[in-house]
Design an enzyme around this catalytic site. Structure first.
Site, PDB file in Angstrom:
ATOM      1  N   ASP A  56       0.843  -1.192   0.000  1.00  0.00           N
ATOM      2  CA  ASP A  56       0.000   0.000   0.000  1.00  0.00           C
ATOM      3  C   ASP A  56       0.879   1.244   0.000  1.00  0.00           C
ATOM      4  O   ASP A  56       2.086   1.172   0.268  1.00  0.00           O
ATOM      5  CB  ASP A  56      -0.944  -0.011   1.211  1.00  0.00           C
ATOM      6  CG  ASP A  56      -0.186  -0.157   2.520  1.00  0.00           C
ATOM      7  OD1 ASP A  56       0.519   0.795   2.891  1.00  0.00           O
ATOM      8  OD2 ASP A  56      -0.283  -1.216   3.175  1.00  0.00           O
TER       9      ASP A  56
ATOM     10  N   GLU B  84      22.383 -22.268 -18.693  1.00  0.00           N
ATOM     11  CA  GLU B  84      21.464 -21.418 -17.917  1.00  0.00           C
ATOM     12  C   GLU B  84      22.227 -20.291 -17.215  1.00  0.00           C
ATOM     13  O   GLU B  84      21.737 -19.173 -17.103  1.00  0.00           O
ATOM     14  CB  GLU B  84      20.705 -22.271 -16.888  1.00  0.00           C
ATOM     15  CG  GLU B  84      19.632 -23.139 -17.519  1.00  0.00           C
ATOM     16  CD  GLU B  84      19.022 -24.145 -16.538  1.00  0.00           C
ATOM     17  OE1 GLU B  84      17.841 -24.468 -16.692  1.00  0.00           O
ATOM     18  OE2 GLU B  84      19.747 -24.617 -15.626  1.00  0.00           O
TER      19      GLU B  84
END
Ligand code: GLA
Length: 730
Positions: free
Chosen positions: A534, A614
């Site tokens: 928030d 990777e």
């Protein structure tokens, strides 16, 4: 001037570049909400047309006029108990037990700049950016005064609101409702959008028509919550991403909140938003004042994208603070999903060593490093290092990590206590519980009473000595349960209703003190992922861990919802291992990377477990993020698909001068014999030529926006897409 005032009747116009907010104090002093929407430059009260509505009574001073009813007219701050039967913004129980509150205009003042709110976060700005209007209302019986404060940010198309409620009567009163926002929209056909979810699935977007009566999104959980977010949108029925009128409200508050929208008997809409009244009672002594949290409002007629850009800018530039506000954030590696509780200094060093080789900036040591903490059932509260796990102590480990050229971050969950901890054994009275009752446990833990000064002092001492004991650059501030059993042993019975709000005030006070004393530390908020995402927390923590769900597919949806109000720089997101630990889903590394890059980027796995190929890919991702990071965090963010409805999640970032753009996303489920599918870009310069780096193709902005980029045919599920576009000379 952003604030314009007319007399007879007294009209207040809050004008920003593209919006107008009009308030009117009528001849009886009743404060009406006249307009919030497109800028018209004129008094819009000519649209008010009231008649005698049965069972909507009239104010006493209206005399014989049966058309004048508080129950039907649009009000700026509706009070309880005086014949407006819709949802109220403010309610008080007076000393005599009555609860009527008849607020009328008393005075106003206008000034450049904007004041802070004691103990609460607020939208800050210099005098050049904002002008404030304060309208003071007084109860006709002289018992209460309310100051409504509006910050008008002309350039940002933003208006902020808060209220100060003062007891000006002779004895104490009980404040039972103190909302921040009250907006009446008598005209128009509105829909509402809110953001709901659960742990590991936050901020799913729901757009709904309004039904007669009251609809609500709220939290009584002591945190703004995974389940609902303290943000809301009202939009015209035909509003889309690109066009149509909509306004949004974001409450700067991290505890219990309530948003209610009422479609009344006449088809008018009222929106109220603020502290949740079910978990709020506040005793106001004579002369005392109560400050509500602040709300940020913004209007756009450029659809949701325009509104999001306005919220992104105000939150990034006027809510987030500190050294990291606009700075590039460190690419971090967090050990949580790599090790959970089972690690020692060697394991951490190995993870960091590999990460450093691939270009990661910071190691974050997550839960499990302190007290006795081998599972989630013990240790919270004992914020000193567990030397059984970290032999040689924290400073030594940090020094070794620094030796790799990396900085060091640490996980804390300060508001919590385990019953099996030294802290709880020493101070059981610091945990929230109602005398004579057993408290609810959540993840085995109890909650510390943050309203107590001694609790905050203990935490300040523990955290500041930790920060002084080693070179720590980052804190992940977690909160892993919700709060109930509200009670504070230091408050008298008639003030127990204050405990939930006092908890949040205590949390803010501690965060403020740590922010001030450790300005170089980056704070990342967290609450089991995004359970306290928030605008209040963002004042203290410029980024928040968006969700405990790191699955690329689910994350595109979570980040899609989060992006309506919150800027990308605030969204903590990491690449994790597959099968994913929350869903079991396997997605390619490239899909996990583009999803995590649309945020404050990092990794959450042991990079030693990757193949050489990777590892090369990770190196490349980090160097791409270094190049694109400024565009990702500062550019205009566009949602190019709705991943809740479409078989893909695609978004873009466009440089503010439109000279470059980055398109990223994931094609979800492969289907056979698919025809090409273009995605239309947004925010480009129509006549400019853009070269796509990955293909070498050149198109006009108009072609890319009206026709689109042809996405590759999916091969395999969750294929990542990424295109970087730059303008070229013709
Ligand atoms: C919460 C956080 C996770 C992790 C764990 C540790 O769930 O969201 O990222 O830190 O706590 O217990």
């Amino acid at each position: 001037m952003a604030i314009r005032i007319e007399e007879n009747p007294k009209n207040f116009y809050l004008e920003t570049k593209n919006s107008m907010y009009q308030i009117q104090a009528d001849s009886r002093g009743v404060l009406k909400h006249i307009w919030y929407g497109r800028r018209t430059g004129r008094d819009m009260s000519y649209l008010l047309d009231y008649h005698d509505v049965g069972f909507s009574g009239n104010t006493y001073d209206a005399g014989e006029d049966r058309t004048y009813s508080l129950d039907t007219m649009p009000l700026e701050y509706a009070a309880e108990g005086i014949g407006d039967f819709r949802v109220a913004a403010v309610a008080v129980t007076h000393g005599n037990g009555g609860n009527a509150l008849d607020l009328r205009y008393e005075s106003h003042r206008v000034y450049r700049g904007k004041e802070g709110i004691p103990g609460l976060p607020y939208v800050y700005a210099g005098d050049a950016d904002v002008e404030t209007l304060e309208i003071v209302l007084k109860d006709t019986a002289g018992e209460v005064r309310v100051a409504l404060r509006y910050g008008v940010f002309e350039e940002l198309d933003v208006v902020t609101r808060s209220a100060v409620i003062e007891n000006c009567g002779p004895g104490p009163k009980m404040l039972t409702k103190a909302h921040t926002v009250c907006i009446d929209m008598p005209w128009g056909d509105w829909e509402w959008v809110h953001f709901h979810g659960r742990h590991t699935m936050e901020r799913q977007v729901q757009r709904l028509p309004l039904l007669s009566g009251i609809q609500e999104s709220s939290s009584k959980r002591g945190a703004s919550s995974h389940q609902q977010n303290p943000t809301v949108l009202l939009c015209e029925k035909d509003c889309t991403e690109d066009r149509g009128g909509c306004f949004g409200a974001a409450l700067m508050y991290s505890g219990c909140f309530q948003t209610q929208i009422e479609l009344d008997q006449l088809g008018q809409v009222r929106l109220v938003m603020g502290l949740h009244p079910d978990t709020f009672r506040w005793k106001l002594e004579a002369g005392a004042a109560f400050y509500t949290p602040e709300a940020i409002l913004s209007w756009s007629d450029q659809g949701f994208a325009g509104l999001s850009h306005q919220f992104h800018r105000v939150i990034r530039e006027h809510v987030c603070r500190g050294k990291y506000k606009l700075a590039e954030r460190p690419v971090l590696i967090n050990n949580w999903e790599a090790t959970y509780f089972s690690f020692d200094e060697e394991k951490l060093y190995n993870i960091a060593e590999q990460a450093a080789k691939l270009g990661v900036d910071m190691l974050v040591m997550d839960d499990g490093w302190f007290g006795v903490r081998d599972s989630d059932s013990s240790g919270l509260g004992d914020w000193y290092v567990n030397e059984r796990k970290l032999k040689g102590g924290l400073a030594k480990l940090v020094q070794k990590i620094r030796g790799l050229g990396m900085s060091f971050g640490i996980w804390l969950e300060p508001e919590m206590v385990s019953e099996d901890s030294d802290l709880y054994r020493a101070h059981p009275e610091w945990a929230i519980r109602i005398p004579g009752r057993q408290p609810m446990r959540g993840r085995y833990q109890l909650v510390l009473d943050m309203s107590r000064e001694d609790v905050r002092e203990y935490l300040y001492e523990a955290i500041s000595s930790l920060l002084r004991s080693a070179d720590i650059s980052y804190i992940k501030w977690d909160m892993n349960r919700n709060v109930c059993d509200w009670y504070s042993t230091l408050l008298p019975p008639d003030r127990q209703g204050e405990a939930p709000h006092r908890y949040v005030l205590g949390l803010y006070e501690l965060l403020e003190r740590l922010n001030t004393d450790f300005p170089d530390v980056l704070f990342e908020g967290c609450c089991g992922g995004g359970g306290r995402f928030d605008a209040g927390m963002l004042y203290y923590c410029p980024q928040i861990w968006c969700s405990d769900d790191t699955d690329a597919y689910a994350r595109t949806k979570i980040q899609y919802g989060t992006s309506f109000f919150y800027p990308v720089s605030t969204i903590g997101s990491h690449v994790s291992a597959v099968p994913n630990h929350q869903t079991g889903r396997v997605t390619p590394l490239s899909a996990r990377a583009v999803t995590a890059m649309a945020g404050s980027f990092g990794y959450e796995l042991d990079l030693n477990t990757l193949t050489e190929e990777e590892k090369e890919a990770v190196k490349d991702q980090i160097s791409r993020f270094r190049e694109y990071g400024p565009l990702i965090h500062n550019g205009h963010y566009y949602r190019l698909s709705d991943p809740q409805k479409e078989n893909r999640g695609i978004w873009s970032f466009v440089e503010k001068d439109q000279s470059a753009a980055l398109v990223q996303g994931v094609l979800f489920h492969a289907e056979p014999n698919m025809v090409g599918h273009p995605v239309r870009l947004k925010g480009l310069k129509k006549e400019a030529l853009y070269r796509i780096r990955e293909t070498g193709e050149v198109y006009t902005g108009a072609a890319l926006m009206h026709g689109g980029i042809l996405l590759p045919r999916g091969w395999g599920d969750y294929m990542a897409v990424e295109y970087y576009l730059e303008t070229v000379e013709p």
